[in-house]
Motif scaffolding. Structure first.
Motif, mmCIF file in Angstrom:
data_model
loop_
_atom_site.group_PDB
_atom_site.id
_atom_site.type_symbol
_atom_site.label_atom_id
_atom_site.label_comp_id
_atom_site.label_asym_id
_atom_site.label_seq_id
_atom_site.Cartn_x
_atom_site.Cartn_y
_atom_site.Cartn_z
ATOM 1 N N ARG A 99 0.841 -1.209 0.000
ATOM 2 C CA ARG A 99 0.000 0.000 0.000
ATOM 3 C C ARG A 99 0.875 1.258 0.000
ATOM 4 O O ARG A 99 0.629 2.205 -0.751
ATOM 5 N N THR A 100 1.900 1.253 0.832
ATOM 6 C CA THR A 100 2.800 2.402 0.904
ATOM 7 C C THR A 100 3.528 2.604 -0.420
ATOM 8 O O THR A 100 3.635 3.737 -0.913
ATOM 9 N N LEU A 101 4.026 1.520 -1.007
ATOM 10 C CA LEU A 101 4.709 1.621 -2.296
ATOM 11 C C LEU A 101 3.776 2.145 -3.381
ATOM 12 O O LEU A 101 4.186 2.949 -4.226
ATOM 13 N N HIS A 102 2.521 1.719 -3.353
ATOM 14 C CA HIS A 102 1.546 2.206 -4.335
ATOM 15 C C HIS A 102 1.337 3.718 -4.169
ATOM 16 O O HIS A 102 1.274 4.457 -5.156
ATOM 17 N N GLN A 103 1.230 4.185 -2.926
ATOM 18 C CA GLN A 103 1.071 5.619 -2.673
ATOM 19 C C GLN A 103 2.292 6.395 -3.163
ATOM 20 O O GLN A 103 2.157 7.463 -3.778
ATOM 21 N N ILE A 104 3.468 5.861 -2.913
ATOM 22 C CA ILE A 104 4.697 6.521 -3.353
ATOM 23 C C ILE A 104 4.741 6.599 -4.869
ATOM 24 O O ILE A 104 5.071 7.647 -5.441
ATOM 25 N N GLU A 105 4.402 5.502 -5.540
ATOM 26 C CA GLU A 105 4.401 5.492 -7.008
ATOM 27 C C GLU A 105 3.401 6.504 -7.553
ATOM 28 O O GLU A 105 3.682 7.205 -8.536
ATOM 29 N N GLN A 136 4.907 9.902 -7.124
ATOM 30 C CA GLN A 136 5.974 10.090 -8.110
ATOM 31 C C GLN A 136 5.376 10.421 -9.476
ATOM 32 O O GLN A 136 5.894 11.287 -10.184
ATOM 33 N N ASP A 137 4.293 9.737 -9.845
ATOM 34 C CA ASP A 137 3.619 10.035 -11.112
ATOM 35 C C ASP A 137 3.126 11.478 -11.134
ATOM 36 O O ASP A 137 3.261 12.179 -12.142
ATOM 37 N N GLN A 138 2.540 11.933 -10.024
ATOM 38 C CA GLN A 138 2.053 13.307 -9.938
ATOM 39 C C GLN A 138 3.214 14.298 -10.055
ATOM 40 O O GLN A 138 3.092 15.330 -10.732
ATOM 41 N N LEU A 139 4.328 13.991 -9.411
ATOM 42 C CA LEU A 139 5.496 14.863 -9.507
ATOM 43 C C LEU A 139 6.037 14.918 -10.938
ATOM 44 O O LEU A 139 6.391 15.986 -11.438
ATOM 45 N N ARG A 140 6.100 13.758 -11.599
ATOM 46 C CA ARG A 140 6.570 13.732 -12.987
ATOM 47 C C ARG A 140 5.657 14.567 -13.883
ATOM 48 O O ARG A 140 6.129 15.300 -14.755
#
Length: 145
Positions: free
Chosen positions: A99-105, A108-112
């Motif tokens: 769940r945490t990794l999914h939130q981070i990804e 990251q997509d939003q930042l990109r």
């Protein structure tokens, strides 16, 4: 799956991958080993722990450089002591980590996306300044907040 041969200094050997299901027969590279955890070890938990070892480069002392590629020494690598809570705890830890990794990804997509939009905006300002559509002498009063 565990990459046991083929690493470089930039991408060292020992990268793990977790495969939940396979449809039909498969063939892997001779540089990859298939690992099957025992009944008291959750495969996803093990893959995450191995991923943490890889991310922190704890597998490096267990690799050797030969003919331009790295090889993992499985005997010493598998002697690394890792935390082994009970099976239910392993499953919970793995689910929480996923769940945490999914939130981070997602972040990251939003930042990109934001970086891409800022780059496009910067380029449009440069183009407007070069073509004279944008007066750079008064630019600070016209940039939207």
């Amino acid at each position: 799956l565990l990459e046991r041969s083929g690493g470089t200094n930039l991408n060292p050997v020992g990268c793990p991958a977790f495969v939940r299901h396979l449809d039909g027969p498969t063939v892997s590279s001779n540089f990859v080993s298939r690992l099957r955890p025992t009944a008291d070890v959750d495969g996803r938990y093990l893959a995450l722990v191995m991923g943490a070892l890889y991310a922190t480069r704890r597998q490096e002392p267990h690799s050797t450089q030969t003919t331009g590629i790295q090889n993992l020494n499985p005997s010493s690598y598998f002697a690394i002591s890792i935390p082994k809570p009970d099976l239910n705890s392993q499953v919970r830890i793995a689910e929480e980590a996923d769940r945490t990794l999914h939130q981070i990804e997602s972040q990251q997509d939003q930042l990109r996306t934001s970086v891409t939009l800022f780059q496009e905006y910067k380029q449009s300002l440069i183009t407007a300044a070069v073509t004279g559509e944008f007066d750079v002498t008064t630019a600070s009063t016209k940039i939207p907040e």
